[in-house]
Design an enzyme around this catalytic site. Structure first.
Site, short mmCIF file in Angstrom:
data_model
loop_
_atom_site.label_atom_id
_atom_site.label_comp_id
_atom_site.label_asym_id
_atom_site.label_seq_id
_atom_site.Cartn_x
_atom_site.Cartn_y
_atom_site.Cartn_z
N ASP A 47 -57.14 -12.90 -14.04
CA ASP A 47 -56.56 -11.56 -14.12
C ASP A 47 -57.66 -10.52 -14.25
O ASP A 47 -58.75 -10.82 -14.76
CB ASP A 47 -55.62 -11.45 -15.31
CG ASP A 47 -54.34 -12.26 -15.14
OD1 ASP A 47 -53.97 -12.55 -13.99
OD2 ASP A 47 -53.72 -12.61 -16.16
N TYR A 75 -60.09 -22.33 -21.53
CA TYR A 75 -59.92 -20.91 -21.84
C TYR A 75 -60.01 -20.70 -23.35
O TYR A 75 -59.44 -21.47 -24.13
CB TYR A 75 -58.55 -20.41 -21.36
CG TYR A 75 -58.30 -20.55 -19.89
CD1 TYR A 75 -58.63 -19.53 -19.01
CD2 TYR A 75 -57.74 -21.72 -19.36
CE1 TYR A 75 -58.40 -19.65 -17.65
CE2 TYR A 75 -57.51 -21.85 -18.00
CZ TYR A 75 -57.85 -20.82 -17.15
OH TYR A 75 -57.63 -20.95 -15.79
N ASP A 89 -49.49 -9.41 -21.82
CA ASP A 89 -50.86 -9.11 -22.24
C ASP A 89 -50.90 -7.69 -22.80
O ASP A 89 -49.87 -7.00 -22.89
CB ASP A 89 -51.86 -9.30 -21.10
CG ASP A 89 -51.63 -8.36 -19.92
OD1 ASP A 89 -50.91 -7.36 -20.06
OD2 ASP A 89 -52.18 -8.65 -18.83
N ARG A 181 -51.10 -16.36 -20.46
CA ARG A 181 -50.16 -15.36 -20.96
C ARG A 181 -48.81 -15.99 -21.32
O ARG A 181 -48.15 -15.58 -22.28
CB ARG A 181 -49.97 -14.25 -19.92
CG ARG A 181 -51.17 -13.33 -19.80
CD ARG A 181 -50.93 -12.26 -18.75
NE ARG A 181 -50.92 -12.81 -17.40
CZ ARG A 181 -50.14 -12.38 -16.40
NH1 ARG A 181 -49.26 -11.40 -16.62
NH2 ARG A 181 -50.21 -12.91 -15.20
#
Length: 306
Positions: A47, A75, A89, A181
């Protein structure tokens, strides 16, 4: 006669430490321009607000992208507790808030439910297609969509830190198609406190690690110079998860023309997908069958880095 694409016939992998802001496509285009490469692609979108490993393939290395896309990725992300947003987010509009803040033990216990083979619903603002149109385009028009759950393998999901009562830092290692997310959103629902992702960084993807990445500033500084080529890894980096066989001289010649070729194999079984090397260079990927490799992808590198 088809027009020949402009640029250098160069192949290999470049690992970028993507900053927050630009899209993955913007970064790919920047790298392609800097190397003056004919062809470029990336293995796994980040993103715009996410940072970290963005592995970019140039030339023939683009044929190995699927193997990196399918590889495990890690991540590190910070979750904001107590607030849900329409994008899951920090950039989205606030949908709901709550004063509930679970303690560390409750969070750690909830994380166990997200490990293994799980089902995950992508965010409303995502690139998945709904009736042929990207979900984020329909979401921008205010449409609320029913998005089908998708399978995801999560190898691990652990709590790294609790900076304050409103935030928790997590690390996830997962397979293809994971939406961090969605993990944050669903964790908030399980805990009953609502949540969204505040910060997200991909620390590694398959064989590519952020510690070995270069920045966009470095790319700009060395653009169009031979110094930049020093950061170009071999296309074979994208094949490390596949077993390797060795082609004979005759076999390599046949494979380069898309035909089955003789290979020497060890610890490879009939029907396995593997890649063939000849004189230190990848020749093809294909299926092993009784002493031969039947190619599905052929690499035409030659003197591609000249």
């Amino acid at each position: 006669m088809a027009r020949r694409r402009k640029g250098r016939d160069i192949s290999g992998w470049v690992v970028i430490d993507k900053p927050a802001g630009p899209t993955s496509t913007t970064v790919v285009n920047k790298v392609r321009w800097a190397f003056d490469a004919r062809k470029a692609g990336h293995a796994g979108t980040l993103d715009p607000d996410a940072t970290g490993v963005l592995a970019i393939a140039l030339g023939e290395a683009t044929k190995t992208v699927p193997y990196i896309t399918d590889a495990l990725k890690a991540y590190v992300f910070t979750v904001r507790l107590g607030v849900s947003t329409n994008t899951d987010d920090a950039e989205g509009e606030v949908l709901a808030t709550t004063d509930l803040r679970p303690d560390d033990s409750a969070i750690k216990e909830a994380l166990n439910g997200f490990v293994g083979d799980i089902e995950q619903v992508p965010p409303q603002f995502s690139a998945v297609k709904i009736d042929g149109e990207r979900a984020y385009k329909r979401a921008r028009d205010g449409e609320q969509m029913e998005i089908a759950a998708r399978p995801l393998f999560v190898e691990s999901l652990i709590m790294l830190d609790r900076p304050d009562v409103d935030h928790v830092t997590l690390e996830m290692v997962c397979g293809k198609g994971g939406y961090v997310r969605s993990i944050a959103r669903d964790l908030g629902e399980v805990l009953g406190c609502k949540a969204h992702v505040r910060e997200l960084r991909r620390t590694w993807s398959g064989p590519f690690d952020v510690d070995n990445a270069i920045t966009l500033e470095q790319v700009d500084e060395m653009a169009k110079t031979l110094a930049l080529d020093e950061f170009l890894g071999p296309l074979e980096m994208g094949l490390q998860d596949l077993p390797q066989v060795t082609a004979s001289a005759e076999g390599a010649n046949k494979l380069r023309h898309g035909n089955p070729g003789m290979v020497f194999a060890k610890d490879v079984e009939y029907g396995d997908e593997c890649w063939a090397v000849y004189e230190g260079q990848a020749v093809a990927v294909g299926t092993y069958r009784a002493g031969e490799l039947h190619p599905s992808r052929v690499f035409n590198t030659g003197d591609s880095n000249d």
